[in-house]
Design an enzyme around this catalytic site. Structure first.
Site, PDB file in Angstrom:
ATOM      1  NE  ARG A   1      -3.971   2.057   2.037  1.00  0.00           N
ATOM      2  CZ  ARG A   1      -4.296   2.899   3.020  1.00  0.00           C
ATOM      3  NH1 ARG A   1      -3.773   2.737   4.218  1.00  0.00           N
ATOM      4  NH2 ARG A   1      -5.155   3.870   2.807  1.00  0.00           N
TER       5      ARG A   1
ATOM      6  CG  HIS B   1      -1.138   5.502  -0.283  1.00  0.00           C
ATOM      7  ND1 HIS B   1      -1.677   6.006   0.876  1.00  0.00           N
ATOM      8  CD2 HIS B   1      -2.087   4.710  -0.814  1.00  0.00           C
ATOM      9  CE1 HIS B   1      -2.899   5.532   1.035  1.00  0.00           C
ATOM     10  NE2 HIS B   1      -3.170   4.743   0.035  1.00  0.00           N
TER      11      HIS B   1
ATOM     12  CG  ASN C   1      -3.146   8.939   8.494  1.00  0.00           C
ATOM     13  OD1 ASN C   1      -4.278   8.504   8.629  1.00  0.00           O
ATOM     14  ND2 ASN C   1      -2.611   9.831   9.315  1.00  0.00           N
TER      15      ASN C   1
ATOM     16  CG  HIS D   1      -7.891  -3.551  -2.137  1.00  0.00           C
ATOM     17  ND1 HIS D   1      -8.879  -2.666  -2.516  1.00  0.00           N
ATOM     18  CD2 HIS D   1      -6.849  -2.788  -1.725  1.00  0.00           C
ATOM     19  CE1 HIS D   1      -8.437  -1.420  -2.342  1.00  0.00           C
ATOM     20  NE2 HIS D   1      -7.205  -1.470  -1.862  1.00  0.00           N
TER      21      HIS D   1
HETATM   22  C1  HEM Z   1      -8.329   1.490  -6.823  1.00  0.00           C
HETATM   23  C2  HEM Z   1      -8.268   2.433  -5.912  1.00  0.00           C
HETATM   24  C3  HEM Z   1      -7.943   2.148  -4.472  1.00  0.00           C
HETATM   25  C4  HEM Z   1      -8.641   2.580  -3.393  1.00  0.00           C
HETATM   26  C5  HEM Z   1      -9.866   3.456  -3.430  1.00  0.00           C
HETATM   27  C6  HEM Z   1      -8.000   2.042  -2.236  1.00  0.00           C
HETATM   28  C7  HEM Z   1      -8.406   2.281  -0.940  1.00  0.00           C
HETATM   29  C8  HEM Z   1      -7.926   1.626   0.175  1.00  0.00           C
HETATM   30  C9  HEM Z   1      -8.417   1.800   1.503  1.00  0.00           C
HETATM   31  C10 HEM Z   1      -9.523   2.754   1.921  1.00  0.00           C
HETATM   32  C11 HEM Z   1      -7.757   0.935   2.308  1.00  0.00           C
HETATM   33  C12 HEM Z   1      -7.989   0.687   3.784  1.00  0.00           C
HETATM   34  C13 HEM Z   1      -7.377   1.723   4.668  1.00  0.00           C
HETATM   35  C14 HEM Z   1      -7.811   1.462   6.093  1.00  0.00           C
HETATM   36  O1  HEM Z   1      -9.009   1.527   6.353  1.00  0.00           O
HETATM   37  O2  HEM Z   1      -6.961   1.178   6.941  1.00  0.00           O
HETATM   38  C15 HEM Z   1      -6.829   0.224   1.480  1.00  0.00           C
HETATM   39  C16 HEM Z   1      -5.976  -0.747   1.933  1.00  0.00           C
HETATM   40  C17 HEM Z   1      -5.052  -1.370   1.150  1.00  0.00           C
HETATM   41  N1  HEM Z   1      -4.784  -1.107  -0.175  1.00  0.00           N
HETATM   42 FE1  HEM Z   1      -5.882   0.052  -1.410  1.00  0.00          FE
HETATM   43  N2  HEM Z   1      -6.936   1.296  -2.607  1.00  0.00           N
HETATM   44  C18 HEM Z   1      -6.844   1.325  -3.970  1.00  0.00           C
HETATM   45  C19 HEM Z   1      -5.888   0.732  -4.754  1.00  0.00           C
HETATM   46  C20 HEM Z   1      -4.863  -0.020  -4.257  1.00  0.00           C
HETATM   47  C21 HEM Z   1      -3.743  -0.492  -5.039  1.00  0.00           C
HETATM   48  C22 HEM Z   1      -3.510  -0.169  -6.504  1.00  0.00           C
HETATM   49  C23 HEM Z   1      -2.965  -1.230  -4.210  1.00  0.00           C
HETATM   50  C24 HEM Z   1      -1.685  -1.958  -4.511  1.00  0.00           C
HETATM   51  C25 HEM Z   1      -1.407  -2.494  -5.681  1.00  0.00           C
HETATM   52  C26 HEM Z   1      -3.608  -1.240  -2.920  1.00  0.00           C
HETATM   53  C27 HEM Z   1      -3.162  -1.931  -1.820  1.00  0.00           C
HETATM   54  C28 HEM Z   1      -3.765  -1.907  -0.575  1.00  0.00           C
HETATM   55  C29 HEM Z   1      -3.362  -2.774   0.521  1.00  0.00           C
HETATM   56  C30 HEM Z   1      -2.299  -3.856   0.475  1.00  0.00           C
HETATM   57  C31 HEM Z   1      -4.170  -2.422   1.616  1.00  0.00           C
HETATM   58  C32 HEM Z   1      -4.102  -3.025   3.022  1.00  0.00           C
HETATM   59  C33 HEM Z   1      -3.083  -2.271   3.829  1.00  0.00           C
HETATM   60  C34 HEM Z   1      -2.756  -2.897   5.175  1.00  0.00           C
HETATM   61  O3  HEM Z   1      -3.347  -3.896   5.566  1.00  0.00           O
HETATM   62  O4  HEM Z   1      -1.850  -2.370   5.843  1.00  0.00           O
HETATM   63  N3  HEM Z   1      -4.724  -0.464  -2.981  1.00  0.00           N
HETATM   64  N4  HEM Z   1      -6.939   0.670   0.192  1.00  0.00           N
HETATM   65  C1  LIG Z   2      -3.338  10.568  10.347  1.00  0.00           C
HETATM   66  O1  LIG Z   2      -3.764  11.833   9.924  1.00  0.00           O
HETATM   67  C2  LIG Z   2      -4.481  12.562  10.905  1.00  0.00           C
HETATM   68  C3  LIG Z   2      -4.899  13.889  10.292  1.00  0.00           C
HETATM   69  O2  LIG Z   2      -5.626  13.705   9.161  1.00  0.00           O
HETATM   70  C4  LIG Z   2      -3.566  12.789  12.121  1.00  0.00           C
HETATM   71  O3  LIG Z   2      -4.286  13.466  13.128  1.00  0.00           O
HETATM   72  C5  LIG Z   2      -3.067  11.461  12.652  1.00  0.00           C
HETATM   73  O4  LIG Z   2      -2.125  11.666  13.673  1.00  0.00           O
HETATM   74  C6  LIG Z   2      -2.416  10.658  11.544  1.00  0.00           C
HETATM   75  N1  LIG Z   2      -2.090   9.333  12.044  1.00  0.00           N
HETATM   76  C7  LIG Z   2      -0.906   8.777  11.858  1.00  0.00           C
HETATM   77  C8  LIG Z   2      -0.755   7.402  12.376  1.00  0.00           C
HETATM   78  O5  LIG Z   2      -0.001   9.332  11.296  1.00  0.00           O
END
Ligand code: HEM
Ligand SMILES: *[C@@H]1O[C@H](CO)[C@@H](O)[C@H](O)[C@H]1NC(C)=O
Ligand SMILES: *[C@@H]1O[C@H](CO)[C@@H](O)[C@H](O)[C@H]1NC(C)=O
Length: 318
Positions: A61, A65, A93, A190
């Protein structure tokens, strides 16, 4: 099959250099200046992933980003300084962690070949290693990225949102030279990791005046998510795994979408254009087809370059 995958990834790299995407990148970039750079990164990722199963998802991820804001220039790694709030401290984040893995790799690399290997390359290599360690395909990573000097939390709004529909996703990807094919393949990232309730809660309660739950979501899946995310949520870090096998790189992600069990709107939305719909079916039925497409699109995404220098410390500009 393995040799086919290797052949294919070489073909993809060739194609990319012909298209002159990432034209400055090459497979042997550090051959003379830092031989073994790839392996030093692999060792750091392996050691960390062995202790903590959540590391691979975090690294994948992080690379995504990074590449989506100012290109793959390690802007995601910079710390906030003074009144500049960096990307990593911006709103999307959640789940960003495991920055120490990149620090460990950089420290080791600096002791072998100081000032040579960019943090952006370390991140690209670490993302590849994360996939391999999760049972996914491997590929040779083109290298030669430079690190950027700018990181702004305010620019994280340029990242796609989990509530995006298919046209918004298409636009976000095409702005970075990525196609609908890339969108479907890369969304397969995902298959790994975890999401907090805030990333999908809009779908499971009070979705619209007409429907409590997003009609694109399987009702019993929604009920199980409501269980994990109570209204007065007292659990820190409550949420759901991204798929049913969150530490294994597989095609379950696509199978779940076909059952209306995609976690985010942006996952489920892949069914809403004929072209992306076809690819979801294809990847759900063939892990090999998914692996090939994923490798191809990862190389493409990680060839969006943008930086200027080789940082000494990944958390600060020189
Ligand atoms: C298509 C658009 C995408 C959106 C809208 C999106 C959005 C998100 C969101 C909202 C999360 C969860 C964050 C949280 O709630 O903690 C997430 C997690 C993740 N995303 Fe995406 N993502 C996208 C594309 C991608 C791409 C292209 C990759 C890598 C090739 C990716 C890899 C991941 C991974 C591995 C996680 C899990 C992270 C963890 O467990 O630490 N995402 N993503
Ligand atoms: C994530 O961003 C928020 C502000 O949008 C900040 O208050 C928070 O400390 C950040 N968390 C981490 C883990 O960096
Ligand atoms: C996606 O959302 C945008 C902005 O809300 C809207 O203009 C567009 O019509 C939507 N597209 C689809 C395919 O739903």
């Amino acid at each position: 099959m393995a040799s086919f995958a290797v052949l294919f990834s070489h073909f993809a790299i060739l194609l990319l250099s012909v298209l002159s995407l990432g034209s400055s990148l090459s497979l042997d970039y550090y051959e003379k200046t830092c031989p073994g750079a790839d392996f030093i990164v692999t060792k750091a990722v392996r050691a960390a992933a062995y202790k903590d199963k959540t590391v691979p998802a975090a690294l994948l991820r992080m690379h995504f980003h990074d590449c989506f804001i100012r290109g793959c220039d390690a802007s995601i790694l910079l710390n906030s300084v003074g009144n500049n709030i960096a990307e990593k401290d911006g709103p999307p984040n959640l789940s960003l962690h495991s920055f120490f893995v990149i620090d460990n790799a950089k420290k080791e690399l600096e002791s072998y070949c100081p000032g040579v290997v960019s943090c952006a390359d370390i991140l690209a290599l670490a993302a590849r290693d994360a996939i391999v360690l999760s049972g996914g395909p491997t590929w040779d990573v083109p290298k030669g990225r430079k690190d950027g000097r700018i990181s702004k939390a305010s620019e994280t709004i340029q990242l796609p949102s989990p509530s995006f529909n298919i046209s918004q996703l298409q636009q976000s990807f095409s702005q970075r030279g990525l196609s609908l094919d890339d969108l479907v393949a890369l969304s397969g990232g995902h298959t790994l990791g975890f999401a907090h309730c805030s990333s999908f809660q809009g779908r499971i309660r009070n979705f619209s005046p007409a429907s409590n739950v997003d009609p694109e979501m399987n009702p019993s899946f929604a009920a199980s998510l409501r269980n994990m995310c109570p209204v007065n949520n007292k659990v820190k870090n409550a949420g759901s795994n991204m798929d049913t096998s969150p530490t294994t790189f597989d095609n379950n992600y696509y199978r779940l979408i076909l059952q209306k069990k995609g976690l985010f709107s942006s996952d489920q939305a892949l069914l809403n254009f004929p072209k992306t719909n076809n690819l979801v079916y294809k990847f759900a039925s063939s892990k090999e087809a998914f692996n090939r497409a994923f490798v191809n699109s990862m190389i493409k995404m990680s060839s969006i370059t943008g930086g200027q220098e080789i940082r000494k410390n990944c958390r600060a500009v020189n």
